[in-house]
Motif scaffolding. Sequence first.
Motif, PDB file in Angstrom:
ATOM      1  N   ALA A 123     -42.956 -62.193  67.076  1.00 54.89           N
ATOM      2  CA  ALA A 123     -41.796 -61.360  66.727  1.00 54.89           C
ATOM      3  C   ALA A 123     -41.783 -61.033  65.254  1.00 54.89           C
ATOM      4  O   ALA A 123     -41.401 -59.949  64.849  1.00 54.89           O
ATOM      5  CB  ALA A 123     -40.496 -62.077  67.128  1.00 54.89           C
ATOM      6  N   GLU A 124     -42.204 -61.998  64.397  1.00 54.77           N
ATOM      7  CA  GLU A 124     -42.254 -61.772  62.968  1.00 54.77           C
ATOM      8  C   GLU A 124     -43.673 -62.012  62.489  1.00 54.77           C
ATOM      9  O   GLU A 124     -44.312 -62.988  62.868  1.00 54.77           O
ATOM     10  CB  GLU A 124     -41.288 -62.693  62.225  1.00 54.77           C
ATOM     11  CG  GLU A 124     -39.828 -62.447  62.566  1.00 54.77           C
ATOM     12  CD  GLU A 124     -38.913 -63.326  61.747  1.00 54.77           C
ATOM     13  OE1 GLU A 124     -39.432 -64.135  60.952  1.00 54.77           O
ATOM     14  OE2 GLU A 124     -37.697 -63.203  61.911  1.00 54.77           O
ATOM     15  N   MET A 125     -44.172 -61.121  61.679  1.00 60.14           N
ATOM     16  CA  MET A 125     -45.534 -61.220  61.210  1.00 60.14           C
ATOM     17  C   MET A 125     -45.561 -61.910  59.860  1.00 60.14           C
ATOM     18  O   MET A 125     -44.994 -61.400  58.900  1.00 60.14           O
ATOM     19  CB  MET A 125     -46.136 -59.818  61.073  1.00 60.14           C
ATOM     20  CG  MET A 125     -47.628 -59.834  60.829  1.00 60.14           C
ATOM     21  SD  MET A 125     -48.521 -60.363  62.291  1.00 60.14           S
ATOM     22  CE  MET A 125     -48.067 -59.059  63.414  1.00 60.14           C
ATOM     23  N   PRO A 126     -46.137 -63.104  59.706  1.00 58.52           N
ATOM     24  CA  PRO A 126     -46.180 -63.763  58.391  1.00 58.52           C
ATOM     25  C   PRO A 126     -47.130 -63.036  57.466  1.00 58.52           C
ATOM     26  O   PRO A 126     -48.164 -62.532  57.882  1.00 58.52           O
ATOM     27  CB  PRO A 126     -46.689 -65.163  58.724  1.00 58.52           C
ATOM     28  CG  PRO A 126     -47.490 -64.974  59.970  1.00 58.52           C
ATOM     29  CD  PRO A 126     -46.819 -63.875  60.744  1.00 58.52           C
ATOM     30  N   ARG A 179     -37.278 -58.575  49.376  1.00 55.92           N
ATOM     31  CA  ARG A 179     -36.897 -59.920  48.939  1.00 55.92           C
ATOM     32  C   ARG A 179     -37.390 -60.207  47.525  1.00 55.92           C
ATOM     33  O   ARG A 179     -36.662 -60.766  46.693  1.00 55.92           O
ATOM     34  CB  ARG A 179     -37.460 -60.957  49.910  1.00 55.92           C
ATOM     35  CG  ARG A 179     -36.840 -60.950  51.300  1.00 55.92           C
ATOM     36  CD  ARG A 179     -37.520 -61.987  52.168  1.00 55.92           C
ATOM     37  NE  ARG A 179     -37.311 -63.338  51.632  1.00 55.92           N
ATOM     38  CZ  ARG A 179     -38.121 -64.362  51.896  1.00 55.92           C
ATOM     39  NH1 ARG A 179     -39.198 -64.174  52.667  1.00 55.92           N
ATOM     40  NH2 ARG A 179     -37.872 -65.550  51.391  1.00 55.92           N
ATOM     41  N   VAL A 180     -38.634 -59.814  47.247  1.00 58.63           N
ATOM     42  CA  VAL A 180     -39.190 -60.055  45.915  1.00 58.63           C
ATOM     43  C   VAL A 180     -38.434 -59.244  44.871  1.00 58.63           C
ATOM     44  O   VAL A 180     -38.079 -59.752  43.796  1.00 58.63           O
ATOM     45  CB  VAL A 180     -40.694 -59.715  45.896  1.00 58.63           C
ATOM     46  CG1 VAL A 180     -41.232 -59.716  44.469  1.00 58.63           C
ATOM     47  CG2 VAL A 180     -41.474 -60.707  46.750  1.00 58.63           C
ATOM     48  N   ALA A 181     -38.160 -57.974  45.171  1.00 56.98           N
ATOM     49  CA  ALA A 181     -37.438 -57.130  44.218  1.00 56.98           C
ATOM     50  C   ALA A 181     -36.028 -57.658  43.972  1.00 56.98           C
ATOM     51  O   ALA A 181     -35.547 -57.672  42.829  1.00 56.98           O
ATOM     52  CB  ALA A 181     -37.387 -55.694  44.731  1.00 56.98           C
ATOM     53  N   ALA A 214     -42.901 -56.300  57.967  1.00 58.77           N
ATOM     54  CA  ALA A 214     -43.070 -57.483  57.119  1.00 58.77           C
ATOM     55  C   ALA A 214     -43.287 -57.076  55.667  1.00 58.77           C
ATOM     56  O   ALA A 214     -42.777 -57.728  54.746  1.00 58.77           O
ATOM     57  CB  ALA A 214     -44.248 -58.314  57.615  1.00 58.77           C
ATOM     58  N   ARG A 215     -44.024 -55.998  55.441  1.00 60.90           N
ATOM     59  CA  ARG A 215     -44.240 -55.518  54.067  1.00 60.90           C
ATOM     60  C   ARG A 215     -42.921 -55.128  53.424  1.00 60.90           C
ATOM     61  O   ARG A 215     -42.627 -55.508  52.287  1.00 60.90           O
ATOM     62  CB  ARG A 215     -45.194 -54.329  54.076  1.00 60.90           C
ATOM     63  CG  ARG A 215     -45.411 -53.710  52.693  1.00 60.90           C
ATOM     64  CD  ARG A 215     -46.123 -52.377  52.810  1.00 60.90           C
ATOM     65  NE  ARG A 215     -46.481 -51.855  51.498  1.00 60.90           N
ATOM     66  CZ  ARG A 215     -45.696 -51.130  50.730  1.00 60.90           C
ATOM     67  NH1 ARG A 215     -44.464 -50.845  51.160  1.00 60.90           N
ATOM     68  NH2 ARG A 215     -46.089 -50.692  49.552  1.00 60.90           N
ATOM     69  N   ASN A 216     -42.142 -54.331  54.129  1.00 65.00           N
ATOM     70  CA  ASN A 216     -40.871 -53.872  53.566  1.00 65.00           C
ATOM     71  C   ASN A 216     -39.923 -55.046  53.295  1.00 65.00           C
ATOM     72  O   ASN A 216     -39.244 -55.081  52.269  1.00 65.00           O
ATOM     73  CB  ASN A 216     -40.208 -52.878  54.521  1.00 65.00           C
ATOM     74  CG  ASN A 216     -41.021 -51.605  54.672  1.00 65.00           C
ATOM     75  OD1 ASN A 216     -41.820 -51.250  53.803  1.00 65.00           O
ATOM     76  ND2 ASN A 216     -40.838 -50.907  55.785  1.00 65.00           N
ATOM     77  N   GLU A 217     -39.892 -56.006  54.212  1.00 66.04           N
ATOM     78  CA  GLU A 217     -39.004 -57.149  54.033  1.00 66.04           C
ATOM     79  C   GLU A 217     -39.425 -57.996  52.834  1.00 66.04           C
ATOM     80  O   GLU A 217     -38.589 -58.421  52.025  1.00 66.04           O
ATOM     81  CB  GLU A 217     -39.003 -58.005  55.303  1.00 66.04           C
ATOM     82  CG  GLU A 217     -38.094 -59.225  55.207  1.00 66.04           C
ATOM     83  CD  GLU A 217     -38.154 -60.091  56.454  1.00 66.04           C
ATOM     84  OE1 GLU A 217     -37.557 -61.182  56.436  1.00 66.04           O
ATOM     85  OE2 GLU A 217     -38.817 -59.673  57.436  1.00 66.04           O
TER      86      GLU A 217
END
Length: 495
Positions: free
Chosen positions: A97-100, A360-362, A353-356
């Motif tokens: 469901a979530e890609m690490p 989060r980092v930003a 996953a990239r966008n998330e």
Amino acid sequence: MKSSLGLRLGQSLTMTPALQQAIRLLQLSSLDLQQEIEQVLDSNILLERDDDDTAADSADSAAETNSPTSSSSTEDTASGSDDTPSLELREDAEIPAEMPVDADWEDVYDDLPIQPRSSDDDELRDFLEANLRRSMGLHEHLIDQARMAPFTDRQAQIAEYLIDAIDADGYLQSWSDLLQQIHARNGASPEECDAVLALVQDFDPTGVGARDLSECLRLQIEAMPARTPGAFAALKIVDDHLSLLARGDIEALARACNEPVAEVHAALTLIRTLQPHPGRPFQAHESDYITPDVFVAKRSGRWVVSLNPEHTPRLRINSHYQGLIRRADSSRDQQMLKQHLQEARYFLNSLEARNETLLRVAQSIVEEQRAFLDYGPEAMRPLVLRDIAEQLGIHESTVSRATANKYMLTPRGLFELKYFFSSHVQTTGGGVCSATAIQAMIKRMITAENPARPLSDATLSELLLKEGIQVARRTVAKYREGLGIPPSHERKPPV
């Protein structure tokens, strides 16, 4: 020598193709990501842009994507035929469901195959490098043509003088002075120079070597076919009526040229197609247009980060093709559809996953650098990749990939995410100060200095010490050079 068989147990980190794709997408810039998305859309028939505004279609698509039939169809996929290159699938493959995306690529770099760049990517890179970074300059272009022209040795020497005198816009300035210089160098007469200039003016680009705007435009018109509409009236205008042309007085131009208004209109249309600066296309014209990946705005007293929607297009799985997938069917077409469905889900999960991760980092960077957003560069806090990684519980390399070639638009301007990371310097009070803040202080001090008595690096170091920051003179010089500010003796105005 004795050979034997043995059993060895060990642990190793492996990366699935989906995880490799997620990591690769994370480190792509916005432009590279758009190209990647376009390539995937072109190669995968089950992926499409979600541009449909109707809620019904969106709901139907979501329902079909999550339906049991659709989910079970992916579990029955096989490895695929030889002519369907992509991710290798197994019948029991499941999509998380979530890609690490948090993994260190270097840990398994030697054990993993690296997908080679496509020939299209290589051709595009070669084209950009050849046409934007190593483009031939105007003088080089003209010299090459002069070497192939049927000049005598004397004419070739005169042509070299003329070409050297042509400016970046393609014009010859101060023609009378140039004639005197050429005559002083090799005794060439004005007639000889005029003859060679006429040959140089036949070079590419058309209009080069003109001595004024009127001649430049006339050379371009004369190079056109004789029956070009408006050419005759255009010659009259550029030769004698440029002032009326500048005013745009059509009726006055018609009277001055003794031509019908329709003919003048045709002449003006023709003149608009001419290049008043024939040398401009040969100037360095590569421009870097940067669009932000994330936006920062203050809402209700809190700094909020949002992704640029232009860089995060909405994609979905095509419900029509997905409905054609049959679990029990193992035909070649079905295998291809199942393969594309699996790849589409991998890509959508990787993109999400990239966008998330980027968001989060930003957001974490903004929270750390609130003082910068409120008060400016001098309030920048020291920050390293490890700080963000520890806050978010991810690997430091993931933060590095998420901030590579990404830009943030703030009320204080557009900055690369790497800009917010800097080393620290100890203060006299036991605290720390970021290198970016010190650079801002140095810039402020130099801006406010007395031009007649510019501040030396040693003086700047002493002033910083008074503000509680102990920095060596060599470090001040390094920061000053990083700002592009010359040393004090070069900043002092001439007497």
